[in-house]
Design an enzyme around this catalytic site. Sequence first.
Site: not given
Length: 198
Positions: A14, A91, A107, A109, A136, A145
Site C-alpha cells: 500500500n 500493533r 487505516n 481494513h 475500507s 475498526d
Amino acid sequence: MYKIIVLLSGNGSNLQKIIEHIDSGEIKAEISAVISNRPDAYGLQRATKANIPTVVLEHTHFSDRESFDESLAQIIDSYEPDLIVLAGFMRILSDTFVEQFEGKLINIHPSLLPKYKGLHTHKRALENSETEHGASVHFVIPELDAGSVILQGVVPVKPSDTEETLAERVHQIEHIIYPKAIKWLAEGKAINIPLAGL
Ligand code: GRF
C-alpha cells in the site's frame, strides 16, 4: 505541502501505491517519514528506494504499550504531519495515542466495515458464504475498526475462492482505494466528523 507519515510493519505494498500516486502528481503531498516497529519490514526498503526517511521503533525494546506509544507519538509530532497513515501496522494503538491524533489517523481494513472487524476477515467472509467482500479506509478511533468510513472498495467472492485468492483480490482493491482516499484528504474533500456527541 501536505505532510504524511506512514506506519507499517511489513510488506508495504500500500505504501508503494501511495508513493507512486505522489510521484505522478495525483496526490499532492509528501511522505515525511515511514515508521516501522519491525526492522525487517520490507516497506522500509521501499521507502529508502523512494528517498523517504525511515525510522525503526522496535516495540520489543519497550516494557509496555504506553511507553512505546509515547515514543511513537513524540517521533510523529516532530514531523508535524497533516495525516498519519496506517498501512499494515500490526500493533494495537493505545486510546491515549489514538485520541491525540484523532481526525488525522487513518487505516485500511480488509473487509466491508462494519462487517468483520478484527482479524481473519477473508476466512470469515468465506465461512459466511458472502458474495461480496472488500476493504475500507476509515478514521481510527479508540474502538477497534469502528471509526467513520471514508471509502470502500467491493470485490466479488467467487465460488472457487480460497482465503489466499480472496485476500489477493482484496489487496488489489486496497491499492486503488487507499491512494484515492488520501488524495481526497489532502485536497480537503474528505473530512472527519467525530461520531461522539451525535
Ligand atoms: C493490508 O491487507 C491491510 O488491509 C492491512 O494490512 C495489509 C497491509 O498490506 N491493514 P501491505 O503491507 O500494504 O502490503
